[in-house]
Enzyme design. Structure first.
Site, PDB file in Angstrom:
ATOM      1  N   HIS A   1      -3.600  -5.586   2.147  1.00  0.00           N
ATOM      2  CA  HIS A   1      -3.253  -5.754   3.560  1.00  0.00           C
ATOM      3  C   HIS A   1      -3.897  -7.057   3.988  1.00  0.00           C
ATOM      4  O   HIS A   1      -4.287  -7.867   3.197  1.00  0.00           O
ATOM      5  CB  HIS A   1      -3.868  -4.634   4.408  1.00  0.00           C
ATOM      6  CG  HIS A   1      -3.352  -3.282   4.126  1.00  0.00           C
ATOM      7  ND1 HIS A   1      -2.194  -2.807   4.665  1.00  0.00           N
ATOM      8  CD2 HIS A   1      -3.848  -2.273   3.385  1.00  0.00           C
ATOM      9  CE1 HIS A   1      -2.007  -1.562   4.279  1.00  0.00           C
ATOM     10  NE2 HIS A   1      -2.991  -1.212   3.491  1.00  0.00           N
TER      11      HIS A   1
ATOM     12  N   CYS B   1       0.791  -1.232   0.000  1.00  0.00           N
ATOM     13  CA  CYS B   1       0.000   0.000   0.000  1.00  0.00           C
ATOM     14  C   CYS B   1       0.832   1.295   0.000  1.00  0.00           C
ATOM     15  O   CYS B   1       1.380   1.655  -1.022  1.00  0.00           O
ATOM     16  CB  CYS B   1      -0.982  -0.045   1.155  1.00  0.00           C
ATOM     17  SG  CYS B   1      -2.373   1.050   0.898  1.00  0.00           S
TER      18      CYS B   1
HETATM   19  N1  GLN Z   1      -2.532   6.963   2.263  1.00  0.00           N
HETATM   20  C1  GLN Z   1      -2.600   6.072   1.186  1.00  0.00           C
HETATM   21  C2  GLN Z   1      -3.947   6.048   0.495  1.00  0.00           C
HETATM   22  O1  GLN Z   1      -4.986   6.236   1.122  1.00  0.00           O
HETATM   23  C3  GLN Z   1      -2.155   4.694   1.628  1.00  0.00           C
HETATM   24  C4  GLN Z   1      -3.087   4.033   2.594  1.00  0.00           C
HETATM   25  C5  GLN Z   1      -2.639   2.667   3.024  1.00  0.00           C
HETATM   26  O2  GLN Z   1      -1.432   2.349   3.157  1.00  0.00           O
HETATM   27  N2  GLN Z   1      -3.628   1.830   3.339  1.00  0.00           N
HETATM   28  O3  GLN Z   1      -3.986   5.832  -0.682  1.00  0.00           O
END
Ligand code: GLN
Length: 243
Positions: free
Chosen positions: A193, A93
């Protein structure tokens, strides 16, 4: 045999149990007699990145990404050296996003990425946030299989040259986008995740093999009993209507 993992920004980039990925790698490695170690590294700490077989970085919200990105950029040369020396990469992510050209948040603030890959990420409006369980079909190192995870990102990642998987259910790189993540011979980068590896032992083993390759070449791994893991994955595939 030994396998050395570097977990970057363990204290800031660890959303939804990304830490579990390191635990799975440890257990699955040790069951094969591989001596797996996990070192952590956060802002300002010195590590020689090319010393490691696997570079792991988890996800983080915009705030955490904003905190770490300058430190990450300051390590660009070292990361490039690690790539050239055969280190494998697993990026989740927020970590995935920061290996591309840039990340732009909902308010239009832009932070530079490492720029190793040509993809870039721009946030959607709140109605198009990609949230929920996701299922993919993946072909990794010649092996095709289905996997499940959980995604939660506002960022829409575009211009991805080689995605990690085809989306069977969920969003992926963009809202209803059809493809998820980025992959090449050394790098797996994904929005999944969940954490990713406990429910997807095949991905875990391919990552272990990629990491071992740096020092030992192609290594066959002894099969493990994955009945529990496969059942957990299949229940989700079934719930999503893609088993
Ligand atoms: N801040 C980033 C987004 O919302 C990554 C979020 C995350 O790692 N889940 O795209």
């Amino acid at each position: 045999m030994e396998l050395k993992i570097l977990w970057m920004y363990h204290d800031l980039m660890d959303l939804y149990g990304d830490k579990g990925n390191t635990q799975v790698l440890k257990v699955r490695g040790r069951k094969r007699g591989i001596d797996v170690t996990v070192d952590t590294c956060t802002i300002g700490e010195e590590r020689n990145i090319a010393d490691y077989d696997l570079f792991f970085m988890g996800g983080g919200a915009d705030n955490e990404q904003g905190l770490i990105y300058k430190d990450l950029l300051s390590r660009r040369e070292q990361i490039e050296e690690a790539m050239k020396s055969g280190t494998a990469f697993l990026l989740i992510c927020g970590g995935y996003q920061l290996f591309g050209r840039y990340y732009r948040d909902q308010d239009g603030n832009t932070i530079d990425g490492l720029g190793f890959f040509d993809y870039y990420t721009e946030s959607s409006d709140r109605d198009h946030r990609c949230i929920g369980n996701i299922a993919l079909e993946i072909t990794m190192d010649g092996d095709t299989f289905r996997s499940v995870g959980f995604e939660n990102h506002g960022g829409q990642t575009k211009n991805v040259s080689s995605p990690f998987g085809k989306v069977l259910s969920g969003h992926g790189n963009t809202f209803n986008g059809g493809f998820e993540g980025y992959m090449d011979d050394q790098v797996v980068a994904t929005y999944m995740h969940g954490p990713l590896l406990p429910k997807n032992p095949k991905i875990a083993d391919h990552i272990i093999q990629r990491a071992l390759k740096k020092r030992y070449g192609s290594v066959e791994l002894k099969a493990l009993d994955d009945t529990l893991e496969n059942n957990a994955r299949d229940i989700m595939l079934k719930r999503l209507g893609v088993l």
